[in-house]
Every structure is written in C-alpha cells, then in structure tokens.
Design a protein around this motif. Structure first.
Motif, short mmCIF file in Angstrom:
data_model
loop_
_atom_site.label_atom_id
_atom_site.label_comp_id
_atom_site.label_asym_id
_atom_site.label_seq_id
_atom_site.Cartn_x
_atom_site.Cartn_y
_atom_site.Cartn_z
N ALA A 177 14.78 -7.05 11.40
CA ALA A 177 13.45 -6.61 10.97
C ALA A 177 13.51 -5.97 9.58
CB ALA A 177 12.87 -5.62 11.97
N ARG A 178 12.53 -6.28 8.77
CA ARG A 178 12.43 -5.64 7.46
C ARG A 178 12.01 -4.18 7.61
NH1 ARG A 178 8.46 -10.03 4.85
NH2 ARG A 178 7.78 -10.00 7.04
N ASP A 179 12.45 -3.37 6.67
CA ASP A 179 12.09 -1.95 6.67
C ASP A 179 10.75 -1.81 5.95
OD1 ASP A 179 12.04 0.79 6.77
OD2 ASP A 179 13.50 1.08 5.15
N LEU A 180 9.66 -1.75 6.72
CA LEU A 180 8.32 -1.70 6.17
C LEU A 180 7.64 -0.39 6.56
CD1 LEU A 180 7.28 -5.37 7.03
CD2 LEU A 180 8.16 -4.49 4.86
N PRO A 181 6.85 0.20 5.68
CA PRO A 181 6.32 1.54 5.93
C PRO A 181 5.44 1.63 7.18
CG PRO A 181 5.31 0.56 3.97
CD PRO A 181 6.46 -0.29 4.33
N TRP A 182 4.69 0.59 7.50
CA TRP A 182 3.81 0.65 8.67
C TRP A 182 4.58 0.52 9.98
CZ3 TRP A 182 2.98 -2.49 4.42
CH2 TRP A 182 3.50 -3.79 4.50
N TRP A 196 -3.77 -0.28 11.63
CA TRP A 196 -4.99 -1.05 11.34
C TRP A 196 -5.12 -1.30 9.84
CZ3 TRP A 196 -9.92 1.87 10.14
CH2 TRP A 196 -10.99 1.00 9.88
N VAL A 197 -4.93 -0.27 9.02
CA VAL A 197 -5.02 -0.44 7.57
C VAL A 197 -4.01 -1.49 7.10
CG1 VAL A 197 -4.62 0.70 5.34
CG2 VAL A 197 -5.92 1.88 7.13
N SER A 198 -2.80 -1.43 7.63
CA SER A 198 -1.78 -2.41 7.21
C SER A 198 -2.17 -3.82 7.61
CB SER A 198 -0.41 -2.04 7.80
OG SER A 198 -0.34 -2.32 9.18
N GLU A 199 -2.69 -3.98 8.83
CA GLU A 199 -3.07 -5.32 9.28
C GLU A 199 -4.19 -5.90 8.43
OE1 GLU A 199 -1.73 -7.33 11.38
OE2 GLU A 199 -0.19 -5.98 12.09
N VAL A 200 -5.16 -5.08 8.06
CA VAL A 200 -6.26 -5.57 7.22
C VAL A 200 -5.73 -5.94 5.84
CG1 VAL A 200 -8.44 -4.94 6.13
CG2 VAL A 200 -7.99 -4.26 8.50
N MET A 201 -4.88 -5.12 5.28
CA MET A 201 -4.34 -5.41 3.95
C MET A 201 -3.47 -6.67 3.95
SD MET A 201 -3.27 -1.75 2.26
CE MET A 201 -4.54 -0.65 1.61
N LEU A 202 -2.78 -6.90 5.06
CA LEU A 202 -1.85 -8.04 5.12
C LEU A 202 -2.56 -9.38 5.31
CD1 LEU A 202 0.94 -6.38 7.24
CD2 LEU A 202 1.24 -7.29 4.94
N PHE A 246 -0.72 0.15 0.47
CA PHE A 246 -0.75 0.83 1.77
C PHE A 246 -0.34 2.29 1.61
CE2 PHE A 246 1.73 2.27 5.46
CZ PHE A 246 0.79 2.16 6.47
N GLU A 247 0.72 2.53 0.89
CA GLU A 247 1.20 3.91 0.74
C GLU A 247 0.20 4.78 0.00
OE1 GLU A 247 6.01 3.08 0.90
OE2 GLU A 247 5.00 3.04 -1.04
N ARG A 248 -0.41 4.24 -1.06
CA ARG A 248 -1.41 5.01 -1.81
C ARG A 248 -2.66 5.24 -0.97
NH1 ARG A 248 0.28 1.72 -6.29
NH2 ARG A 248 -1.48 0.30 -5.88
N PHE A 249 -3.08 4.20 -0.23
CA PHE A 249 -4.30 4.29 0.56
C PHE A 249 -4.16 5.36 1.65
CE2 PHE A 249 -7.78 2.82 3.26
CZ PHE A 249 -8.69 2.32 2.34
N LEU A 250 -3.02 5.38 2.32
CA LEU A 250 -2.79 6.38 3.37
C LEU A 250 -2.64 7.78 2.79
CD1 LEU A 250 -2.58 6.06 6.50
CD2 LEU A 250 -2.61 3.93 5.21
N ARG A 251 -2.14 7.86 1.57
CA ARG A 251 -2.05 9.17 0.92
C ARG A 251 -3.45 9.69 0.58
NH1 ARG A 251 0.49 7.95 -3.97
NH2 ARG A 251 -1.61 7.71 -4.82
N ASP A 252 -4.31 8.81 0.08
CA ASP A 252 -5.65 9.22 -0.31
C ASP A 252 -6.59 9.38 0.88
OD1 ASP A 252 -4.83 9.14 -2.96
OD2 ASP A 252 -5.58 7.10 -3.29
N TYR A 253 -6.39 8.52 1.91
CA TYR A 253 -7.27 8.54 3.09
C TYR A 253 -6.39 8.57 4.35
CZ TYR A 253 -10.18 6.52 -0.60
OH TYR A 253 -10.83 6.27 -1.80
N LEU A 264 -13.36 0.87 -3.16
CA LEU A 264 -13.17 -0.41 -3.83
C LEU A 264 -12.24 -0.28 -5.02
CD1 LEU A 264 -16.80 -1.83 -3.70
CD2 LEU A 264 -14.84 -2.61 -2.37
N ARG A 265 -12.33 0.85 -5.72
CA ARG A 265 -11.42 1.08 -6.86
C ARG A 265 -9.98 1.17 -6.37
NH1 ARG A 265 -8.53 0.68 -10.28
NH2 ARG A 265 -8.33 1.78 -12.26
N ARG A 266 -9.74 1.83 -5.24
CA ARG A 266 -8.39 1.93 -4.67
C ARG A 266 -7.89 0.56 -4.22
NH1 ARG A 266 -9.52 6.27 -6.40
NH2 ARG A 266 -9.00 8.33 -5.56
N TRP A 267 -8.82 -0.31 -3.82
CA TRP A 267 -8.48 -1.63 -3.31
C TRP A 267 -8.24 -2.64 -4.43
CZ3 TRP A 267 -8.00 -2.32 1.96
CH2 TRP A 267 -7.83 -3.63 2.42
#
Length: 370
Positions: A34-39, A49-55, A67-74, A89-92
């Motif tokens: 398995a890859r070492d992934l943050p989620w 959920w955030v990771s699945e939507v982004m992927l 993902f890392e920035r989004f979870l830090r901000d939200y 939207l700006r974060r995205w």
C-alpha cells in the motif's frame, strides 16, 4: 430490467473457496504494497469523504497537497460550511471539475444543519447528501467505520471485470449490476474498508488499463482473464468520446490600472468562478481580423453595456472541457469607461485578482497582466 445472470462471464467467484483465497491474498499484498497516503492515516469519515471527492477523475499525486491544505483550512464539516463559497472555490482552484467543490460545500452545510456537524454514519443518510452516490457513500463508510459496503469505481470496475472475465462492456446496465453483486459477495465480514482500499490499490498499481502487471499480481492464479490471455480485451470497450473543436475569444479589458472580470453564470462551465469575458465564435473565429474584432466588440457591448476596442493578441491557450477541445485566443482591449462593480462583474487591480477563484485559463491569463 436487464438480468445480470444472463451476462457472459466466468463464475468462479461464486465459489466460497475462491473468495476466501482472493481475500487472503489481496489483504496480504496490501499490507506490504500500500502507498503511504495521508487519507489512510485517519478514520475520520469527513477527511475520507474529502479525499474520495478530490480523487474523482484526478491523479493521486495532484490530490495530496490539495487534501492536506483543505483539511488544514477546513478541519470539520462545520468549518467548511461556515466558509464562503468563493473562498472554497479558490482553495479548489487547479483541481478542476469545480462542481465537486460546490457540492462538497453544500453537503457540509447539510451536515451542519441536519446532523449537528457530525458526518452521518448510515448509508441512507450519507447517500442523501449533495454530490454523493453509491460508490462514495460505500467507500467512506467502509473505510472509516468498516461497514460491509461494496465499492465499484474505475479501478475496481476494471479489476472485477477481469476477475470474472466479463465479456460485455462493464458500464452497461446488466454487466454493471453483476459487478456490484461480485463486489458485495467477495467482501470479508471484517476489514471491509481495508479490503476495498486494497482492491482499488491493486487496480491503480497493477491491474492497469493497458499492459497490466500480471506477474506481480497476487491474484494472478485466480484470474480467468489472465489465464485466457484477454487482458487487452477485458474490460470490454465502451463508446469512445468524440471531441468537438471549439474556438473561443477572451477579452482582457483594461481601464487605467484595472481589469474587467465576470463571474461565470449558473448552469454553464465553471459556474461560480471568475473569468475574463469569453465568447464561443465557432466557426466565426475563422473570420479575418477586422470582422472578428467587430463581432467580439458587438457581443461585449451587448452583454455589459459599454464598449471596448480590441487590441493585440495576448496569448493562445488550448484546453479541454467535457467533450470539447477549445482553442482560446485572448486579446487585450481598451474600455471607454469603467462601470460600477456588481456581484457578477467588476474591475480589479492585478493583485486583487489573486484572491478571486478563477478557472484555469483565467488564472493563466491573470499571470500575464502588467
């Protein structure tokens, strides 16, 4: 209704022994590969959920920093719900498929209003959230709460098609229903989430669309597709998307030290994002320069109520949107006056544009401003 029992395939998956071997081999492989992934370092359903939507339709390497920035901000659904949509939207920006961000934001508001800010933990409640379908709901709840829910997405659709030697296109109604039956049947009673992750990982790393690495696959002796040498034929071919070439013109209008941008209207591409005014001139873009300029100036004045005079070509950009391949010619333009700003359009200095959520081409053009 199409009957999945009539779909031609190999029925080995119906054997309890076959399923037991598959589970054991796949989970063992995942432990070491398995890859070492943050989620994968959390059981928080919101983060998963955030990771699945982004992927969705986006490469893993691209998603990780977002993902890392989004979870830090939200860090919670409530934090996301409280944010302004333009900020989200700006974060995205740069991930594309912006409807995902809008639906993520809308779902966070629903979670806050109806579930007290806690991500729901029943399949029906998750499925009722904006932008969430059967696959995403199953992935989030199986990974975060080990609920025994199947997952069929791009990678597992391909993997399971090969494991049953599916002889029909996997997106057709009956074959797709069969794949969901297979996905449910092979799930272990425990570690369902880990199993789903392992299946997705195997599809991503080894059971690839072209030239799958069968020799390294832990399931190779169980795979009828490998045994029959049909790796390039299965999954069955689906209809190839026919792309249409389009010619757009963008107007980079300037008055003194400010530039004119508008918010993309609802229902179209990039809804909610900001961009320089642009016009689809297919096939009018083939007109000679003077006629092209006159047409763009006419459309601009009709839309915004003031005149511009088109100048030099600033840049040509090429990009794709859904089924379209777009050539975008951006022109400088001088405005005869500066209209008052509104919620849907306005004048901005270059440094102010940095804070606006722009679509990809709009951001590229903004970097060319003086």
């Amino acid at each position: 209704m199409a009957d999945s029992s009539d779909v031609p395939h190999d029925g080995s998956w119906r054997s309890a022994s076959w399923r037991t071997q598959l589970r054991r081999r796949l989970l063992t492989w995942f432990t070491t590969s398995a890859r070492d992934l943050p989620w994968r370092k959390t059981r928080d359903p919101y983060a998963i959920w955030v990771s699945e939507v982004m992927l969705q339709q986006t490469q893993v390497a691209t998603v990780i920093p977002y993902f890392e920035r989004f979870l830090r901000d939200y860090p919670t659904p409530a934090a996301l719900a409280a944010a302004d949509e333009a900020e989200v939207l700006r974060r995205w920006e740069g991930l594309g498929y912006y409807r995902r961000a809008k639906q993520l934001h809308a779902a966070a508001k629903r979670i806050t209003a109806e579930h007290g800010g806690r991500f729901p933990e029943t399949f029906e409640a998750v499925l009722a959230l904006p932008g969430i379908g059967r696959y995403t709901a199953g992935a989030v709840l199986s990974i975060s709460r080990d609920q025994r829910l199947p997952v069929v997405e791009a990678n597992t659709l391909r993997l399971y098609s090969r494991l049953i030697a599916l002889r029909q296109p996997p997106t057709a109604t009956a074959p797709n229903r069969l794949l969901w039956e297979v996905a449910a049947a092979i799930l272990p009673r425990q570690q369902a989430g880990r199993f789903n992750q392992a299946a997705m990982e195997l599809g991503a790393l080894l059971c690839t669309p072209r030239n799958p690495d069968c020799e390294r696959c832990p399931l190779r002796s169980l795979c009828p597709t490998r045994r029959e040498g049909l790796q390039e034929e299965i999954p069955g071919k689906v209809r190839t998307l026919q792309y249409e070439d389009r010619s757009h013109v963008a107007v980079v209008a300037q008055h003194e030290d400010r530039f004119f941008l508008r918010r993309c209207p609802p229902g179209g591409h990039w809804a909610g994002l900001w961009d320089f005014p642009r016009y689809d001139l297919t096939p009018a873009a083939a007109l000679p320069g003077d006629a092209l300029a006159a047409e763009v100036e006419r459309r601009f004045a009709a839309e915004f109520g003031f005149a511009v005079r088109l100048g030099e070509k600033l840049k040509t950009l090429r990009h794709g949107v859904t089924r379209f391949r777009i050539t975008l010619d951006a022109f400088t333009a001088e405005a005869n006056r500066r209209e008052a700003d509104s919620a849907e359009c306005g004048w901005y200095q270059p440094h102010e544009i940095l804070d606006l959520p722009l679509n990809t081409t709009g951001r590229k053009l903004s970097r060319l401003l003086p």
